[in-house]
Every structure is written in structure tokens, then in C-alpha cells.
Design a protein around this motif. Structure first.
Motif, short mmCIF file in Angstrom:
data_model
loop_
_atom_site.label_atom_id
_atom_site.label_comp_id
_atom_site.label_asym_id
_atom_site.label_seq_id
_atom_site.Cartn_x
_atom_site.Cartn_y
_atom_site.Cartn_z
N ALA A 208 90.39 -9.47 -2.85
CA ALA A 208 90.31 -7.87 -1.62
C ALA A 208 89.84 -6.95 -1.86
O ALA A 208 90.10 -6.18 -0.99
CB ALA A 208 92.17 -8.16 -1.42
N GLN A 209 89.19 -7.03 -3.23
CA GLN A 209 88.44 -5.36 -3.26
C GLN A 209 87.59 -5.87 -3.54
O GLN A 209 86.33 -5.46 -3.64
CB GLN A 209 88.96 -4.91 -5.12
CG GLN A 209 90.31 -4.56 -5.22
CD GLN A 209 90.10 -4.83 -6.82
OE1 GLN A 209 90.07 -4.08 -7.31
NE2 GLN A 209 91.33 -4.96 -7.50
N SER A 210 86.62 -7.12 -2.79
CA SER A 210 84.98 -6.86 -2.77
C SER A 210 85.05 -6.60 -0.88
O SER A 210 85.08 -7.18 -0.14
CB SER A 210 85.07 -8.85 -2.32
OG SER A 210 84.01 -9.54 -1.93
N GLU A 211 83.59 -6.32 -1.36
CA GLU A 211 83.48 -5.52 -0.07
C GLU A 211 82.61 -6.58 0.67
O GLU A 211 82.87 -6.11 2.03
CB GLU A 211 81.96 -4.21 -0.67
CG GLU A 211 82.85 -2.94 -1.59
CD GLU A 211 83.44 -1.74 -0.79
OE1 GLU A 211 83.12 -2.40 0.57
OE2 GLU A 211 84.25 -0.90 -0.62
N ARG A 215 83.37 -6.78 4.56
CA ARG A 215 82.24 -6.81 5.37
C ARG A 215 82.03 -8.13 6.46
O ARG A 215 81.97 -7.86 7.87
CB ARG A 215 80.69 -6.96 5.43
CG ARG A 215 80.54 -5.31 4.49
CD ARG A 215 79.05 -5.02 3.76
NE ARG A 215 78.61 -5.90 2.84
CZ ARG A 215 78.81 -5.50 1.70
NH1 ARG A 215 79.21 -4.00 1.49
NH2 ARG A 215 78.13 -6.29 1.62
N ALA A 216 82.83 -9.16 5.82
CA ALA A 216 82.81 -10.53 6.83
C ALA A 216 83.49 -10.87 7.58
O ALA A 216 83.59 -11.39 8.07
CB ALA A 216 82.73 -11.73 5.97
N LEU A 217 84.65 -10.14 7.40
CA LEU A 217 86.11 -9.84 7.69
C LEU A 217 86.30 -8.78 8.95
O LEU A 217 86.21 -9.63 10.44
CB LEU A 217 87.38 -9.47 7.18
CG LEU A 217 88.82 -9.36 7.62
CD1 LEU A 217 89.00 -11.07 8.29
CD2 LEU A 217 90.21 -8.94 6.78
N TRP A 218 84.90 -8.49 8.68
CA TRP A 218 85.29 -7.05 9.87
C TRP A 218 83.74 -7.63 10.78
O TRP A 218 84.70 -8.03 11.95
CB TRP A 218 84.93 -5.66 9.10
CG TRP A 218 84.31 -4.37 10.20
CD1 TRP A 218 83.12 -4.05 11.57
CD2 TRP A 218 85.08 -3.75 10.59
NE1 TRP A 218 83.25 -3.54 11.98
CE2 TRP A 218 84.64 -2.77 12.20
CE3 TRP A 218 86.30 -3.21 9.99
CZ2 TRP A 218 84.91 -1.78 12.64
CZ3 TRP A 218 87.26 -2.23 10.99
CH2 TRP A 218 86.66 -1.58 12.15
N ALA A 219 83.28 -8.21 10.29
CA ALA A 219 81.96 -9.03 11.56
C ALA A 219 83.13 -10.01 12.24
O ALA A 219 82.51 -10.00 13.40
CB ALA A 219 80.41 -9.54 10.78
N LEU A 220 83.58 -11.17 11.60
CA LEU A 220 84.80 -11.74 12.03
C LEU A 220 85.32 -11.23 13.03
O LEU A 220 85.36 -11.95 14.76
CB LEU A 220 85.07 -12.44 10.95
CG LEU A 220 86.17 -14.37 11.79
CD1 LEU A 220 85.32 -14.95 12.63
CD2 LEU A 220 86.49 -14.82 10.27
#
Length: 234
Positions: A208-211, A215-220
Motif C-alpha cells: 500500500a506504500q508503494s509509489e 501510479r499503476a492504480l491511478w493509470a488503471l
């Protein structure tokens, strides 16, 4: 509530409530002190409990500590673009106890499983519980499930196992408690960038702390929204 109690008209569950006219502040190095506006004086000890406290942990994400021209500490919330003289960590102070630690055990025969797991997050963990349809096994399975674990109930009777699963799922009606607490609790007003589980602040998992994951979740999310809007316009 504090004013009513001091007037002898009511009681309160919190011994940390300040009397009328008092304010809780922090020093630059994190020590809590109390300002008595009525008598215009300050002190280190809580006016009711006599305890000394300090704030625990770092500032929430997006917050910064500064000092004004009078030497008083204030805090900048860069996310919401505002400043305040209230330390956002005051909701999570710890007692400064100079006495020697006792050898008394932390838990005893009256302690429940939910109390032991208070504030823990087992998301991503797999727990196998034998005899989970009743007794100690059921309480163990329920407690771990309500704290985010993927629980496997190992039972000899499939019907009783299904009944146990249904009983545990009924407990999830309390699942909104944390959301409501974070949205409505006055001690959390203005705070952000923290993770709560079962109404307690917890450390999020490493994932959960992984940048990179963020970023991947935001792009998805952007892609799915665009696809949805595109299908509606078509």
C-alpha cells in the motif's frame, strides 16, 4: 460534556477531556503542554489526570512543521492548503511514564481475542483455523476475519462450517464503523494521509506504500473511467 461534568450535571467516559478554558499544545520537539487561558499560565501535566504526554510518530503525509515570528509552532497542511496551530498528531499521544516498567502481563483471563488484535491489520495473511465452527476456534476465526485476514475454516461438518461463515459475515455490518469514525470523530478533524482499521490507526502494508503501485492504480482507474465514458457516449 466536559463543562457539564465540571458543573456536576453529567459524566464522561474520557478522563482526557480538558476543563473549560484549557488548550492542548505541543512544543517543537513533540512534548505536549497545557495552556490555561483563564489564569494565563501553562503546565506540562494534564490538568485532570496529572499525566505528561508526547506526540507519537511522524507528521501525516503532506504536513510540515513551522515556527512563527513569536516562536510558536504551527503546522502546514499542503494537501488541503491550510495552516493550524493544532498538532495533527494530538489524537495519538502517548503517556510519558518515567516509572520503571512492571512485570505484570499485558493480557489475562478476561482479555478477548478482539482486544488482543485491536489495531492490527492482517490484510494479505492466510489463517487456517481447525474446529472453527464453535467455541475457541470460531472466536479465533471471527477475530482474524474481522481484522482483514483470509480465513480458512477447517471443519468436519460442512453444514456447521457454512453456519459459522454466515455468523462471521453478519459481523461485517460493523464494517462501516471505521469509515463513520474517520468522517465524524472531532479528534481527527483536518487529518489525512493515514490508514485506519477497526477505528484505530494502523501502519499500511508495504504494498500500500508503494509509489509504483499507486501510479499503476491511478493509470488503471483513468483507463477504466475513460472506457466507461466512451461506451456511454457511443
Amino acid at each position: 460534556m466536559a463543562a457539564l461534568r465540571y458543573a456536576g450535571l453529567d459524566d464522561t467516559d474520557s478522563e482526557d477531556e480538558l476543563p473549560p478554558g484549557w488548550e492542548e499544545r505541543t512544543t517543537k520537539d513533540g512534548w505536549v503542554y497545557y495552556a490555561n487561558h483563564t489564569e494565563e499560565k501553562t503546565q506540562w501535566e494534564h490538568p485532570k489526570t496529572g499525566k505528561r504526554k508526547r506526540v507519537a510518530g511522524d507528521l501525516p503525509y503532506g504536513w510540515e512543521q513551522e515556527t512563527d515570528e513569536n516562536g510558536q509552532v504551527f503546522f502546514v497542511d499542503h494537501i488541503n492548503k491550510r495552516t493550524t496551530y493544532v498538532d495533527p498528531r494530538l489524537a495519538f499521544t502517548v503517556d510519558d511514564n518515567p516509572t520503571k516498567p512492571t512485570t505484570q502481563q499485558r493480557y489475562d483471563g478476561s482479555t478477548t481475542a478482539m482486544e488482543i488484535l485491536q489495531g492490527r491489520d492482517f490484510t494479505g495473511k492466510v489463517v487456517v483455523v481447525t474446529g472453527a465452527n464453535s467455541g475457541i476456534g470460531f472466536e479465533t476465526a471471527k477475530s482474524f476475519a474481522l481484522h482483514g485476514a483470509h480465513v480458512i475454516l477447517a471443519c468436519r461438518n460442512m453444514a456447521r462450517a457454512s453456519e459459522a461463515v454466515s455468523r462471521i459475515l453478519e459481523e461485517w455490518q460493523q464494517g462501516a464503523a471505521t469509515t463513520v469514525y474517520c468522517a465524524a470523530a472531532p479528534e481527527l478533524e483536518g487529518l489525512g494521509g493515514m490508514y485506519f482499521n477497526n477505528c484505530c490507526r494502523c501502519m499500511p502494508s508495504l504494498e500500500a506504500q508503494s509509489e509504483e503501485t499507486a501510479r499503476a492504480l491511478w493509470a488503471l482507474s483513468e483507463r477504466l473511467i475513460q472506457e466507461r465514458l466512451g461506451s456511454q457516449s457511443g
